[in-house]
Design an enzyme around this catalytic site. Structure first.
Site, mmCIF file in Angstrom:
data_model
loop_
_atom_site.group_PDB
_atom_site.id
_atom_site.type_symbol
_atom_site.label_atom_id
_atom_site.label_comp_id
_atom_site.label_asym_id
_atom_site.label_seq_id
_atom_site.Cartn_x
_atom_site.Cartn_y
_atom_site.Cartn_z
ATOM 1 N N GLY A 145 8.279 -4.481 -9.437
ATOM 2 C CA GLY A 145 9.404 -3.640 -9.824
ATOM 3 C C GLY A 145 10.691 -4.428 -10.035
ATOM 4 O O GLY A 145 10.967 -5.402 -9.335
ATOM 5 N N GLN B 153 7.899 -12.741 5.538
ATOM 6 C CA GLN B 153 9.095 -12.616 4.702
ATOM 7 C C GLN B 153 10.265 -11.959 5.424
ATOM 8 O O GLN B 153 11.295 -11.688 4.814
ATOM 9 C CB GLN B 153 8.761 -11.881 3.402
ATOM 10 C CG GLN B 153 8.450 -10.407 3.558
ATOM 11 C CD GLN B 153 7.889 -9.820 2.269
ATOM 12 O OE1 GLN B 153 6.797 -10.155 1.823
ATOM 13 N NE2 GLN B 153 8.651 -8.935 1.637
ATOM 14 N N GLY C 219 3.573 -0.868 1.513
ATOM 15 C CA GLY C 219 3.171 0.453 1.970
ATOM 16 C C GLY C 219 4.313 1.449 2.040
ATOM 17 O O GLY C 219 5.379 1.242 1.468
ATOM 18 N N TYR C 220 4.048 2.563 2.715
ATOM 19 C CA TYR C 220 4.965 3.710 2.745
ATOM 20 C C TYR C 220 5.243 4.110 1.290
ATOM 21 O O TYR C 220 6.384 4.199 0.860
ATOM 22 C CB TYR C 220 6.242 3.392 3.528
ATOM 23 C CG TYR C 220 6.803 4.612 4.236
ATOM 24 C CD1 TYR C 220 6.195 5.105 5.389
ATOM 25 C CD2 TYR C 220 7.904 5.297 3.728
ATOM 26 C CE1 TYR C 220 6.668 6.236 6.016
ATOM 27 C CE2 TYR C 220 8.393 6.432 4.355
ATOM 28 C CZ TYR C 220 7.775 6.890 5.492
ATOM 29 O OH TYR C 220 8.247 8.016 6.118
ATOM 30 N N LEU C 221 4.154 4.330 0.584
ATOM 31 C CA LEU C 221 4.203 4.444 -0.879
ATOM 32 C C LEU C 221 5.034 5.636 -1.351
ATOM 33 O O LEU C 221 4.955 6.726 -0.791
ATOM 34 C CB LEU C 221 2.777 4.537 -1.436
ATOM 35 C CG LEU C 221 1.874 3.332 -1.128
ATOM 36 C CD1 LEU C 221 0.478 3.547 -1.727
ATOM 37 C CD2 LEU C 221 2.476 2.029 -1.632
ATOM 38 N N GLY D 114 8.264 5.134 -6.784
ATOM 39 C CA GLY D 114 8.504 3.822 -7.397
ATOM 40 C C GLY D 114 7.198 3.040 -7.455
ATOM 41 O O GLY D 114 6.829 2.469 -8.499
ATOM 42 N N HIS D 115 6.470 3.048 -6.342
ATOM 43 C CA HIS D 115 5.158 2.376 -6.319
ATOM 44 C C HIS D 115 4.200 3.043 -7.309
ATOM 45 O O HIS D 115 3.436 2.366 -8.003
ATOM 46 C CB HIS D 115 4.561 2.440 -4.907
ATOM 47 C CG HIS D 115 5.370 1.748 -3.848
ATOM 48 N ND1 HIS D 115 5.901 2.409 -2.761
ATOM 49 C CD2 HIS D 115 5.737 0.456 -3.698
ATOM 50 C CE1 HIS D 115 6.541 1.560 -1.988
ATOM 51 N NE2 HIS D 115 6.467 0.367 -2.527
HETATM 52 P P1 AMP Z 1 7.846 -2.856 -1.460
HETATM 53 O O1 AMP Z 1 6.726 -2.020 -0.952
HETATM 54 O O2 AMP Z 1 9.191 -2.281 -1.232
HETATM 55 O O3 AMP Z 1 7.713 -4.311 -1.069
HETATM 56 O O4 AMP Z 1 7.690 -2.849 -3.033
HETATM 57 C C1 AMP Z 1 6.466 -3.130 -3.678
HETATM 58 C C2 AMP Z 1 6.717 -3.163 -5.168
HETATM 59 O O5 AMP Z 1 7.257 -1.920 -5.577
HETATM 60 C C3 AMP Z 1 7.725 -4.240 -5.574
HETATM 61 O O6 AMP Z 1 7.296 -4.818 -6.797
HETATM 62 C C4 AMP Z 1 8.986 -3.452 -5.757
HETATM 63 O O7 AMP Z 1 9.897 -4.029 -6.667
HETATM 64 C C5 AMP Z 1 8.448 -2.145 -6.295
HETATM 65 N N1 AMP Z 1 9.401 -1.054 -6.058
HETATM 66 C C6 AMP Z 1 9.952 -0.680 -4.880
HETATM 67 N N2 AMP Z 1 10.831 0.332 -5.065
HETATM 68 C C7 AMP Z 1 10.824 0.586 -6.404
HETATM 69 C C8 AMP Z 1 11.527 1.515 -7.228
HETATM 70 N N3 AMP Z 1 12.412 2.381 -6.738
HETATM 71 N N4 AMP Z 1 11.271 1.497 -8.555
HETATM 72 C C9 AMP Z 1 10.380 0.618 -9.080
HETATM 73 N N5 AMP Z 1 9.686 -0.280 -8.359
HETATM 74 C C10 AMP Z 1 9.910 -0.290 -7.031
#
Ligand code: AMP
Length: 281
Positions: free
Chosen positions: A147, A61, A31-33, A36-37
């Protein structure tokens, strides 16, 4: 867009999609999209008929001294972003829905956890693999996008899919950055203004190391790691958790400049841990 909070409803929803012969692209997030998401969502769309996002800050985790409680959360923003970018459904389960009782079974990741975040966050990838396996079972996606920001996570989950013969394809997506180079992360919001101002140096230094390897000014492995550590120490006020150069996706030291490699780093500010990496290609 459908907002779904229970495992039961999510399973019924996804079963129907499959019955209607629709393929599912899945983007699991905490979340907190951010953009990147969004890039992951766009990638998923290219591979599937329907897009499903999950937003779940997975307690399994996080270590006891980590930032589970201060991890940023904003459900309204997640709903708006997922909807705006064409998701068919957003899965937002409460913790008690994903973990109704103490687990009797969890995934144990045994390869690729002795380096990088696996070394500094014991049990982290067991928690990641367990929740992702649960989400895959609930949603049964055809493809799932992860990502390269979390390159070790992507490599480990690809391996899990192979090891467990799961019917899902893991699609990696490139890192999205701010204009000044800082990798987008939900955690960036917890940086102080001074930390935010210096943080782009992390990517800049990794990029400089890559250039020096390409012109053979640095040799792959320890020499490069030490060079990056020295530069980071001179530039950042954060504590350096690790800098490692490894083969990718095997995550084995030592890397040679000929093999596919990754240089990954993690630094710890007062309240915020940042990770970033650069790959050979
Ligand atoms: P998170 O919400 O941080 O657990 O990330 C969820 C997904 O978004 C994971 O697959 C991350 O690798 C991807 N992600 C987070 N930040 C980025 C970014 N800056 N660029 C690309 N993918 C991202």
């Amino acid at each position: 867009m459908k907002i779904i909070r229970t495992v039961k409803e999510m399973k019924i929803y996804c079963r129907k999609l499959h019955e209607d012969k629709k393929t599912i692209g899945f983007v699991p997030t905490m979340g907190y999209l951010h953009d990147g998401h969004v890039s992951l969502m766009n990638e998923a769309r290219k591979h599937a008929d329907c897009l499903i996002i999950s937003s779940f800050v997975n307690p399994l985790q996080f270590g006891p001294d980590e930032d589970y409680s201060s991890y940023p959360r904003d459900e309204a923003k997640d709903v708006e972003t997922a909807e705006k970018h064409g998701a068919e459904a957003l899965f937002i389960p409460p913790v008690a829905e994903m973990y109704p009782s103490t687990l009797g079974t969890k995934v144990s990741v045994i390869e690729g956890t002795d380096v990088l975040c696996g070394e500094s966050r014991p049990g982290h990838f067991d928690g990641v693999a367990t929740v992702v396996l649960k989400l895959f079972e609930i949603i049964k996606p055809d493809i799932a996008v992860f990502g390269m920001k979390d390159a070790q996570q992507t490599a480990i989950l690809k391996r899990m899919v192979e090891d467990f013969n799961l019917d899902v394809e893991i699609v990696p997506a490139p890192i999205v950055r701010e204009a000044d180079g800082l990798a987008l992360s939900s955690r960036n919001v917890n940086l102080t203004p001074a930390e935010r101002a210096e943080a782009p140096a992390l990517y800049r230094i990794l990029g400089e190391a890559k250039k020096l390897i390409e012109i053979s000014e640095l040799t792959a492995g320890e020499e490069t790691e030490q060079w990056v550590i020295n530069q980071l120490q001179q530039t950042l006020s954060a504590e350096i958790d690790y800098v490692q150069m490894l083969t990718f996706p095997e995550l084995k030291p030592p890397a040679s400049a000929e093999a596919e490699w990754i240089i990954a780093a993690a630094v710890q500010y007062q309240n915020t841990r940042l990770i970033d990496n650069i790959t050979k290609s």
